[in-house]
Write a protein that holds these residues in place. Structure first.
Motif, PDB file in Angstrom:
ATOM      1  N   GLU A  42       0.881   6.055  -1.389  1.00  0.00           N
ATOM      2  CA  GLU A  42       0.765   4.665  -0.971  1.00  0.00           C
ATOM      3  C   GLU A  42       0.203   4.591   0.444  1.00  0.00           C
ATOM      4  OE1 GLU A  42       4.388   2.284  -2.725  1.00  0.00           O
ATOM      5  OE2 GLU A  42       5.049   4.308  -2.187  1.00  0.00           O
ATOM      6  N   PHE A  43      -0.638   3.573   0.677  1.00  0.00           N
ATOM      7  CA  PHE A  43      -1.312   3.413   1.957  1.00  0.00           C
ATOM      8  C   PHE A  43      -1.041   2.004   2.502  1.00  0.00           C
ATOM      9  CE2 PHE A  43      -3.726   6.258  -0.790  1.00  0.00           C
ATOM     10  CZ  PHE A  43      -3.906   7.374   0.012  1.00  0.00           C
ATOM     11  N   SER A  44      -0.753   1.936   3.808  1.00  0.00           N
ATOM     12  CA  SER A  44      -0.487   0.643   4.435  1.00  0.00           C
ATOM     13  C   SER A  44      -1.195   0.561   5.774  1.00  0.00           C
ATOM     14  CB  SER A  44       1.020   0.447   4.639  1.00  0.00           C
ATOM     15  OG  SER A  44       1.277  -0.739   5.372  1.00  0.00           O
ATOM     16  N   PHE A  45      -1.849  -0.591   6.017  1.00  0.00           N
ATOM     17  CA  PHE A  45      -2.479  -0.846   7.312  1.00  0.00           C
ATOM     18  C   PHE A  45      -1.731  -1.933   8.090  1.00  0.00           C
ATOM     19  CE2 PHE A  45      -6.040   1.079   5.001  1.00  0.00           C
ATOM     20  CZ  PHE A  45      -6.554   1.944   5.968  1.00  0.00           C
ATOM     21  N   ASP A  46      -0.500  -2.244   7.690  1.00  0.00           N
ATOM     22  CA  ASP A  46       0.282  -3.256   8.417  1.00  0.00           C
ATOM     23  C   ASP A  46       1.718  -2.786   8.642  1.00  0.00           C
ATOM     24  OD1 ASP A  46       1.212  -3.463   5.816  1.00  0.00           O
ATOM     25  OD2 ASP A  46       0.658  -5.567   5.550  1.00  0.00           O
ATOM     26  N   HIS A  47       1.847  -1.530   9.085  1.00  0.00           N
ATOM     27  CA  HIS A  47       3.154  -0.952   9.430  1.00  0.00           C
ATOM     28  C   HIS A  47       4.132  -0.970   8.266  1.00  0.00           C
ATOM     29  CE1 HIS A  47       1.514  -1.589  13.484  1.00  0.00           C
ATOM     30  NE2 HIS A  47       2.402  -0.710  13.910  1.00  0.00           N
ATOM     31  N   GLY A  48       3.625  -0.859   7.036  1.00  0.00           N
ATOM     32  CA  GLY A  48       4.502  -0.761   5.882  1.00  0.00           C
ATOM     33  C   GLY A  48       4.958  -2.072   5.300  1.00  0.00           C
ATOM     34  N   ALA A  49       4.382  -3.191   5.758  1.00  0.00           N
ATOM     35  CA  ALA A  49       4.758  -4.489   5.190  1.00  0.00           C
ATOM     36  C   ALA A  49       4.202  -4.636   3.776  1.00  0.00           C
ATOM     37  CB  ALA A  49       4.260  -5.625   6.074  1.00  0.00           C
ATOM     38  N   THR A  50       2.973  -4.183   3.561  1.00  0.00           N
ATOM     39  CA  THR A  50       2.364  -4.207   2.231  1.00  0.00           C
ATOM     40  C   THR A  50       1.697  -2.859   1.978  1.00  0.00           C
ATOM     41  OG1 THR A  50       0.265  -5.111   3.065  1.00  0.00           O
ATOM     42  CG2 THR A  50       1.945  -6.689   2.340  1.00  0.00           C
ATOM     43  N   TRP A  51       1.625  -2.469   0.695  1.00  0.00           N
ATOM     44  CA  TRP A  51       1.131  -1.142   0.347  1.00  0.00           C
ATOM     45  C   TRP A  51       0.091  -1.222  -0.768  1.00  0.00           C
ATOM     46  CZ3 TRP A  51       2.815   3.180   2.987  1.00  0.00           C
ATOM     47  CH2 TRP A  51       3.971   3.026   3.777  1.00  0.00           C
ATOM     48  N   GLN A  52      -0.883  -0.338  -0.694  1.00  0.00           N
ATOM     49  CA  GLN A  52      -1.827  -0.125  -1.787  1.00  0.00           C
ATOM     50  C   GLN A  52      -1.467   1.204  -2.426  1.00  0.00           C
ATOM     51  OE1 GLN A  52      -5.944  -0.702  -0.849  1.00  0.00           O
ATOM     52  NE2 GLN A  52      -6.691   0.392  -2.654  1.00  0.00           N
ATOM     53  N   THR A  53      -1.271   1.206  -3.741  1.00  0.00           N
ATOM     54  CA  THR A  53      -0.762   2.383  -4.445  1.00  0.00           C
ATOM     55  C   THR A  53      -1.867   3.120  -5.195  1.00  0.00           C
ATOM     56  OG1 THR A  53       1.406   1.328  -4.728  1.00  0.00           O
ATOM     57  CG2 THR A  53       0.889   3.179  -6.174  1.00  0.00           C
ATOM     58  N   LEU A  54      -1.898   4.425  -5.027  1.00  0.00           N
ATOM     59  CA  LEU A  54      -2.770   5.309  -5.796  1.00  0.00           C
ATOM     60  C   LEU A  54      -1.881   6.125  -6.723  1.00  0.00           C
ATOM     61  CD1 LEU A  54      -5.557   6.633  -6.358  1.00  0.00           C
ATOM     62  CD2 LEU A  54      -5.048   8.223  -4.485  1.00  0.00           C
ATOM     63  N   ASP A  55      -1.840   5.768  -7.997  1.00  0.00           N
ATOM     64  CA  ASP A  55      -1.056   6.526  -8.975  1.00  0.00           C
ATOM     65  C   ASP A  55      -1.789   7.811  -9.329  1.00  0.00           C
ATOM     66  OD1 ASP A  55       1.153   4.723  -9.340  1.00  0.00           O
ATOM     67  OD2 ASP A  55      -0.221   3.383 -10.409  1.00  0.00           O
ATOM     68  N   THR A  56      -1.013   8.869  -9.584  1.00  0.00           N
ATOM     69  CA  THR A  56      -1.606  10.176  -9.900  1.00  0.00           C
ATOM     70  C   THR A  56      -0.976  10.727 -11.184  1.00  0.00           C
ATOM     71  OG1 THR A  56      -0.007  11.257  -8.432  1.00  0.00           O
ATOM     72  CG2 THR A  56      -2.139  10.676  -7.492  1.00  0.00           C
ATOM     73  N   PRO A  57      -1.287  10.121 -12.328  1.00  0.00           N
ATOM     74  CA  PRO A  57      -0.643  10.542 -13.585  1.00  0.00           C
ATOM     75  C   PRO A  57      -1.065  11.949 -13.989  1.00  0.00           C
ATOM     76  CG  PRO A  57      -2.445   9.002 -14.009  1.00  0.00           C
ATOM     77  CD  PRO A  57      -2.255   9.026 -12.516  1.00  0.00           C
ATOM     78  N   ASN A  58      -0.180  12.609 -14.739  1.00  0.00           N
ATOM     79  CA  ASN A  58      -0.440  13.962 -15.264  1.00  0.00           C
ATOM     80  C   ASN A  58      -0.771  14.950 -14.144  1.00  0.00           C
ATOM     81  OD1 ASN A  58      -0.207  12.972 -18.000  1.00  0.00           O
ATOM     82  ND2 ASN A  58      -2.285  12.134 -17.754  1.00  0.00           N
ATOM     83  N   ASN A  59      -0.133  14.758 -13.013  1.00  0.00           N
ATOM     84  CA  ASN A  59      -0.380  15.614 -11.852  1.00  0.00           C
ATOM     85  C   ASN A  59       0.154  17.016 -12.107  1.00  0.00           C
ATOM     86  OD1 ASN A  59       0.476  16.492  -8.791  1.00  0.00           O
ATOM     87  ND2 ASN A  59      -1.293  15.129  -8.811  1.00  0.00           N
TER      88      ASN A  59
END
Length: 551
Positions: A485-502
């Motif tokens: 997960e990536f956040s550019f607002d100190h963790g208030a909102t997140w963009q998620t990158l799922d990694t299935p079958n890792n």
């Protein structure tokens, strides 16, 4: 020291600390700094009866308000009577702007050639004036590498290949109670700093390394807290950021980005020049297969290749001490002798359950269950990315194992020794990155992530600033990655990158493109989740935090 000779704007570091100390002393009514002490009312004869009366308190002509002239306010009469003078000199915008201009953040060029600004600029110079931010934290005074090489006794060294800045995060695992139970990091750092003439000459004190969390009444490590204290970041919600993110598990580390760690031999015996590999070392190198086995034998590497053959595998090496946001990791295509074939030939005796790869320098801390070695396709590596194993990576041979940390990747193997150990000790030397942070008692950096193509604090201009392209890894040794997960607002909102079958055998290499809405400083928080052996989510206790400035 990186910034020993840097020029301070406004106060010098020592003067800045002194001014803050002075202000605190005045606020507390301290007798220092010229404040008049309160008259004593204590008895003079040790008892109540017949005690002398307290002397009358007389005004003291010796009192001096140390900041009276500096404030610019009228120095005579009641404060309230002078308010009409305030508009003439006490202007908010001008005062803030002047202080921000006088305290513009320092920049320097690091050893990899990147321009770095460790502290963001802010509209009133808060970070420099009130946090003293540029003069706090381990790397404000020195690199970690130089600090270790300057110790009075030998300490093994790690050098990054990726341009990520090395921090104290790489020190926590080895200096934790869960690793050796002694030589705590805090104890070693406190004693060496507080007794250092260099540290004292620069006005160093407890707050050079720590942050006082008033909510919990604890002294935290400054480097853990700083990015959440700085002002001047531009926050961007995940929906607005719309970063483009992707990942794969096949990326190979370029040769120039491999990390290096010293062995235990004397430096005169180290092989560190990859441009000059002596083929006779390989031809004559012997490995003793011994211990609790039916067919002990000593063979040269060429004989082992002829006897057991070779295999080629893409494998990762994640060092067991790889701290939050650090770069002690790489992935390569390696080729070598399968240890399963060696084990089959050696015929371990009944009850033998351990194989211990031992280095020529005496490193023997990597005892692994025989079943673990076979199940995780361990190999005795002699080539890397199609070339002879480099000197810096353990030429002429070293052990690599899937789902295991670099702590078990022994360099320059001299022995493969079979042993018999109690069942409860079988995994005691299989390192899976589970050392605890003594400050919290939790596993420190598993799972872990980092930005690999820039150092934190990097200044980006031109095409590098729009979009900003970041690359990095996520890994949890033997646990597959579930999401990043990536956040550019100190963790208030997140963009998620799922990694299935890792697949936990390989690292998860991610790429992110982000177009900043305006020039300024930005903070990227990265939160990584892996899947623990019991099927539950395993989230790192610390976000990886990466700062960058765009112009």
């Amino acid at each position: 020291m990186r910034k020993q000779a840097r020029k301070q704007r406004g106060f010098s570091r020592k003067a800045r600390l002194g001014a803050l100390t002075l202000a605190c002393a005045l606020a507390l009514g301290c007798a220092a700094w010229g404040c008049a002490p309160a008259a004593s009312t204590a008895p003079t004869d040790g008892g109540d009866e017949g005690a002398a009366e307290a002397p009358a308190v007389e005004p003291s002509d010796g009192y001096s308000d140390q900041l009276a002239s500096a404030s610019g306010y009228p120095t005579e009469g009641r404060f309230v009577d002078g308010v009409t003078a305030l508009p003439d000199f006490y202007q908010n915008s001008e005062k803030n702007a002047a202080n921000a201009e006088a305290n513009q953040p320092e920049r320097y060029t690091d050893r990899n050639g990147f321009t770095v600004q460790p502290v963001p600029a802010d509209a009133r110079g808060f970070n420099a004036t009130y946090l003293n931010a540029e003069n706090r934290g381990c790397t404000s005074c020195h690199t970690m590498e130089n600090a270790i090489m300057s110790l009075p006794t030998y300490h093994r060294l790690i050098f990054f290949g990726y341009p990520t800045e090395q921090t104290f995060a790489n020190c926590i695992a080895c200096h934790s109670e869960t690793y050796q139970g002694t030589n705590y990091l805090g104890e070693a750092v406190h004693s060496t700093h507080m007794g250092s003439a260099m540290f004292e000459s620069q006005g160093g004190n407890c707050f050079s390394c720590h942050y006082n969390d008033v909510k919990t009444s604890t002294l935290k490590r400054w480097d853990d807290a700083k990015y959440n204290l700085y002002q001047g970041f531009t926050d961007v919600a995940a929906e607005e950021a719309q970063a483009s993110v992707s990942y794969d598990q096949t990326t190979i580390t370029p040769a120039e980005n491999r990390f290096f760690k010293t062995v235990k031999d004397e430096p005169a015996e180290w092989l560190v020049d990859d441009a000059n590999v002596d083929p006779s070392i390989y031809e004559n190198w012997t490995v003793s297969i011994d211990g609790d086995c039916e067919n002990p034998v000593t063979m040269t590497l060429p004989e082992m290749v002829e006897q057991f053959g070779t295999v080629k595998q893409v494998m990762k090496m994640d060092c067991t001490i790889n701290g939050v946001g650090q770069a002690t990791i790489m992935q390569s295509e390696v080729e070598g002798i399968p240890l399963s074939k060696v084990i089959e030939f050696a015929k371990p005796k009944a009850g033998a359950n351990i194989v211990s790869p031992i280095g020529s320098d005496g490193y023997d801390y990597a005892q692994m269950p025989i079943d673990w070695v076979v199940d995780n396709d361990a190999i005795l590596v002699t080539k890397m990315d199609g070339e002879v194993l480099p000197n810096t990576q353990g030429y002429p041979c070293m052990v690599w194992v899937y789902n295991t940390s670099g702590g078990n990747f022994v360099k320059r193997i001299s022995n493969l020794t079979f042993m018999t150990q109690p069942e409860d000790a079988l995994m005691s030397q299989v390192y899976l990155g589970e050392f605890a942070d003594d400050c919290t008692g939790e596993v420190y950096s598993k799972p872990n992530s980092a930005v690999l193509n820039y150092p934190t604090g990097v200044v980006l201009t031109g095409d590098e600033a729009s979009p900003v392209h970041l690359e990095g890894f996520a890994d949890a040794f033997n646990e597959p990655i579930k999401k990043i997960e990536f956040s550019f607002d100190h963790g208030a909102t997140w963009q998620t990158l799922d990694t299935p079958n890792n697949d936990s055998k390989y690292w998860t290499y991610w790429r992110l493109d982000f177009t900043p809405p305006e020039p300024g400083s930005y903070l990227l928080n990265i939160r990584t989740t892996s899947i623990a052996p019991d099927g539950t989510d395993h989230v790192c206790q610390y976000d990886t935090q990466f700062m960058f400035t765009v112009e």
